[in-house]
Design an enzyme around this catalytic site. Structure first.
Site, PDB file in Angstrom:
ATOM      1  N   GLU A 192       3.311 -10.437  -8.267  1.00 53.99           N
ATOM      2  CA  GLU A 192       2.941 -10.263  -9.675  1.00 53.99           C
ATOM      3  C   GLU A 192       1.426 -10.278  -9.709  1.00 53.99           C
ATOM      4  OE1 GLU A 192       5.061  -9.866 -12.162  1.00 53.99           O
ATOM      5  OE2 GLU A 192       6.905 -10.339 -11.108  1.00 53.99           O
ATOM      6  N   GLU A 248     -10.166  -5.029 -13.435  1.00 53.73           N
ATOM      7  CA  GLU A 248      -9.802  -6.280 -14.124  1.00 53.73           C
ATOM      8  C   GLU A 248     -11.009  -7.228 -14.130  1.00 53.73           C
ATOM      9  OE1 GLU A 248      -7.053  -9.111 -12.273  1.00 53.73           O
ATOM     10  OE2 GLU A 248      -5.871  -9.082 -14.122  1.00 53.73           O
ATOM     11  N   CYS A 286      -3.084 -12.421 -17.308  1.00 55.89           N
ATOM     12  CA  CYS A 286      -2.814 -11.143 -16.638  1.00 55.89           C
ATOM     13  C   CYS A 286      -2.456 -10.089 -17.679  1.00 55.89           C
ATOM     14  CB  CYS A 286      -1.688 -11.311 -15.633  1.00 55.89           C
ATOM     15  SG  CYS A 286      -0.243 -12.082 -16.340  1.00 55.89           S
TER      16      CYS A 286
HETATM   17  P1  NAD Z   1      -5.948 -15.325  -6.369  1.00 54.63           P
HETATM   18  O1  NAD Z   1      -5.298 -14.131  -5.794  1.00 54.63           O
HETATM   19  O2  NAD Z   1      -7.357 -15.592  -6.002  1.00 54.63           O
HETATM   20  O3  NAD Z   1      -5.134 -16.658  -5.988  1.00 54.63           O
HETATM   21  C1  NAD Z   1      -3.776 -16.831  -6.289  1.00 54.63           C
HETATM   22  C2  NAD Z   1      -3.174 -17.834  -5.335  1.00 54.63           C
HETATM   23  O4  NAD Z   1      -3.209 -17.283  -4.016  1.00 54.63           O
HETATM   24  C3  NAD Z   1      -3.916 -19.167  -5.238  1.00 54.63           C
HETATM   25  O5  NAD Z   1      -3.001 -20.214  -5.085  1.00 54.63           O
HETATM   26  C4  NAD Z   1      -4.741 -19.002  -3.963  1.00 54.63           C
HETATM   27  O6  NAD Z   1      -5.063 -20.220  -3.346  1.00 54.63           O
HETATM   28  C5  NAD Z   1      -3.805 -18.189  -3.097  1.00 54.63           C
HETATM   29  N1  NAD Z   1      -4.454 -17.397  -2.038  1.00 54.63           N
HETATM   30  C6  NAD Z   1      -5.732 -16.928  -2.001  1.00 54.63           C
HETATM   31  N2  NAD Z   1      -5.940 -16.251  -0.849  1.00 54.63           N
HETATM   32  C7  NAD Z   1      -4.774 -16.278  -0.156  1.00 54.63           C
HETATM   33  C8  NAD Z   1      -4.363 -15.741   1.100  1.00 54.63           C
HETATM   34  N3  NAD Z   1      -5.186 -15.028   1.869  1.00 54.63           N
HETATM   35  N4  NAD Z   1      -3.077 -15.941   1.488  1.00 54.63           N
HETATM   36  C9  NAD Z   1      -2.217 -16.640   0.721  1.00 54.63           C
HETATM   37  N5  NAD Z   1      -2.575 -17.178  -0.475  1.00 54.63           N
HETATM   38  C10 NAD Z   1      -3.827 -16.998  -0.914  1.00 54.63           C
HETATM   39  O7  NAD Z   1      -5.771 -15.208  -7.947  1.00 54.63           O
HETATM   40  P2  NAD Z   1      -6.292 -16.185  -9.086  1.00 54.63           P
HETATM   41  O8  NAD Z   1      -7.760 -15.993  -9.249  1.00 54.63           O
HETATM   42  O9  NAD Z   1      -5.791 -17.563  -8.852  1.00 54.63           O
HETATM   43  O10 NAD Z   1      -5.514 -15.616 -10.369  1.00 54.63           O
HETATM   44  C11 NAD Z   1      -5.971 -14.567 -11.138  1.00 54.63           C
HETATM   45  C12 NAD Z   1      -5.215 -13.290 -10.822  1.00 54.63           C
HETATM   46  O11 NAD Z   1      -3.823 -13.514 -10.987  1.00 54.63           O
HETATM   47  C13 NAD Z   1      -5.556 -12.152 -11.758  1.00 54.63           C
HETATM   48  O12 NAD Z   1      -5.679 -10.961 -11.029  1.00 54.63           O
HETATM   49  C14 NAD Z   1      -4.355 -12.080 -12.695  1.00 54.63           C
HETATM   50  O13 NAD Z   1      -4.143 -10.834 -13.298  1.00 54.63           O
HETATM   51  C15 NAD Z   1      -3.258 -12.449 -11.765  1.00 54.63           C
HETATM   52  N6  NAD Z   1      -2.075 -12.936 -12.499  1.00 54.63           N
HETATM   53  C16 NAD Z   1      -0.972 -12.130 -12.544  1.00 54.63           C
HETATM   54  C17 NAD Z   1       0.154 -12.523 -13.262  1.00 54.63           C
HETATM   55  C18 NAD Z   1       1.384 -11.674 -13.301  1.00 54.63           C
HETATM   56  O14 NAD Z   1       2.454 -12.204 -13.598  1.00 54.63           O
HETATM   57  N7  NAD Z   1       1.303 -10.373 -13.045  1.00 54.63           N
HETATM   58  C19 NAD Z   1       0.142 -13.750 -13.933  1.00 54.63           C
HETATM   59  C20 NAD Z   1      -1.003 -14.538 -13.876  1.00 54.63           C
HETATM   60  C21 NAD Z   1      -2.105 -14.124 -13.139  1.00 54.63           C
END
Ligand code: NAD
Length: 496
Positions: free
Chosen positions: A250, A385, A284
């Protein structure tokens, strides 16, 4: 002394094996240290996966209605602790209290929805093509699931993944975002209080690149359910692709609200303000583009600027505040960078575009509500975004152009159209490329019993929430029972 928090593995609260810890601070006030959390690594991941694997052997055999009873108790406890959880969330994530309560409510709704599913989890029974033969399909759990979640919905998103995973008979390792570990810790305490057995839910804190990546690579993790950025989602999908691991993604959005000239303009203005500046634009599904018919653009734009400038910014724990801070320094730097990019690209900055550090806001990551006009659909601020309180207004001349502009990004999560013309409304429902479409409502406001997710770069085709989420967390098994007492050959014995 800072409060110390722990990982949760096999029913025990533990420090990281390395002994390292990281700080969690309030984004509205950097001097407010919330606590120290384990900076886990691959050794902690191994222990958690071992515990989840052991627990799976027992949990998968607990009847689903019994698993549902535990989730029902979780729902009751979330109700009981709603205010406490909301305050924990606001303090570590920054969203205003009213919204944090909404986030907890989503978790409560999700608990009761999934508790009830314990008595359904329907498969199909069908006739068999041969006599004295019975055919049906059932859902089977998958095994150990890694749930990797972002910080913007610190409770709701973990519940969207964890409750369906559990009701289906899986065991999990939750890896919450580094910026919101406190909500996750309190959530797991509540799960324990409700009677979730040891090893069924394990919690590992730490950096995504270290702990998240180790979970994704682990051979005993059968499924990765990830919500976060498209960049990280791509990386995870490629690792899972190598081992043919199931992965649901997601990811981001570049959501738009269309306002046609026949719309109720006051309603459209309210919707745009809520969609663009609610949660400081860090949803998001946030509205980051407003696609407006030329004839009404000036009226809408003027009203939005006036209203945006009246938004009260501050610490979300103050009930009178309407917009909290951004999550951290890097996020604020990104929003500031995009404000500069917008100006360089030739968009007209109407309000905002700067850090907000007046008075009590000096110590947090605040940013002004920002509105750009004269935005072209191809500009970076209209394509990428930003994840902050930035709204780009794009003028169009026709309904067809509005749909083209809305569809003209790499993402496809949420969308909205304000119109009183039923023909346009139905065409929009058909032609918009998005997982969610609102008619005369903003781009935010999903309910837990409908599928949630998006098309194009927003994901990889899965849908959370609703009943579609069970397709993520189960395998279908088709079962044939032949009681004819002889070998019957399908497609052969019944051929003409
Ligand atoms: P992010 O991708 O930086 O991090 C998300 C999670 O992934 C965190 O727990 C992080 O520690 C982990 N992570 C980071 N690098 C990783 C790796 N290499 N391997 C495994 N895990 C890793 O995102 P964020 O800044 O926490 O959240 C914002 C983003 O999330 C935005 O792009 C937003 O649109 C999206 N989002 C999407 C939805 C949806 O349902 N489509 C909902 C909420 C947020």
């Amino acid at each position: 002394m800072a409060q110390e928090f722990f990982n949760h593995i096999d029913g025990k609260w533990l420090v990281a094996k390395s002994g390292r810890a990281f700080e969690n601070r309030n984004p509205a006030n950097r001097d407010d240290l919330i606590g120290l959390f384990p900076a886990s690594d691959v050794a902690d991941v191994d222990a958690a996966v071992t515990a989840a694997k052991k627990a799976f052997a027992i949990w998968r055999l607990v009847p689903a209605p019994k698993r549902g009873e535990i989730l029902y108790r979780v729902g009751e406890l979330l109700k009981k602790y709603k205010e406490e959880l909301a305050r924990i969330e606001t303090r570590e994530m920054g969203k205003v209290l009213k919204e944090a309560r909404g986030d907890v409510q989503e978790g409560i709704d999700c608990a009761f929805l999934n508790a009830g599913e314990g008595r359904r989890l329907f498969g199909e029974t069908t006739p068999a093509e041969l006599p004295n033969k019975f055919a049906m399909s059932v859902r089977a759990p998958i095994g150990v699931c890694a749930l990797i979640t972002p910080w913007n919905f610190p409770l709701a998103i973990p519940t969207w993944k964890l409750f369906p995973a559990l009701i289906c008979g899986n065991t999990v390792i939750l890896k919450p975002a580094e910026d919101t570990p406190h909500t996750a810790s309190r959530f797991v305490e509540i799960l324990n209080q409700a009677g979730v057995p040891p090893g069924v839910v394990n919690l590992i804190h730490g950096r995504g690149e270290e702990v998240g990546a180790a979970l994704v690579r682990h051979k005993d993790v059968q499924l990765v359910s990830f919500t976060g950025s498209a960049a990280v989602g791509r990386e995870i999908a490629s690792v899972c692709g190598q081992s043919l691991k199931r992965v649901s993604l997601e990811l981001g959005g570049k959501n738009a609200q269309i306002v046609m000239e026949d719309a109720d303009l006051d309603l459209a203005i309210e919707g745009a303000l809520w969609g663009a500046f609610g949660t400081t634009g860090q949803r998001c599904t946030a509205t980051s583009r407003l696609i407006v018919h030329r004839d009404i653009a000036k009226k809408i734009t003027d009203a939005l600027v006036t209203r945006a400038e009246q938004i009260k910014i501050g610490d979300g724990l103050d009930e009178s505040v309407e917009m909290g801070p951004l999550i951290n320094q890097a996020a604020r730097g990104k929003v500031l960078r995009y404000s500069e990019i917008g100006k360089q690209e030739g968009a007209r900055l109407l309000t905002g575009g700067a850090i907000h550090d007046a008075g009590a806001c000096a110590n947090g990551y605040f940013f002004q509500p920002t509105i750009f006009a004269q935005v072209k659909p191809t500009m970076r601020i209209a394509q990428e975004e930003i994840f902050g309180p930035v709204l780009s207004i794009i003028e169009i001349e026709s309904f067809a152009e509005a749909i083209d502009v809305l569809n003209g990004t790499a993402y496809g999560l949420s969308s909205s159209i304000y119109t009183n013309d039923v023909t346009r409304a139905f065409r929009a429902m058909r032609d918009i490329e998005a997982g969610i479409t609102y008619i005369n409502g903003p781009t935010i406001g999903a309910e837990v019993h409908l599928p949630f997710g998006g098309v194009k770069d927003t994901g990889n085709g899965h849908r959370e929430a609703g009943t579609t989420v069970y397709d993520i967390f189960t395998e279908w098994k088709s079962i044939y029972v032949d009681y004819s007492g002889k070998l019957q050959k399908a497609q052969i014995d019944n051929a003409e």
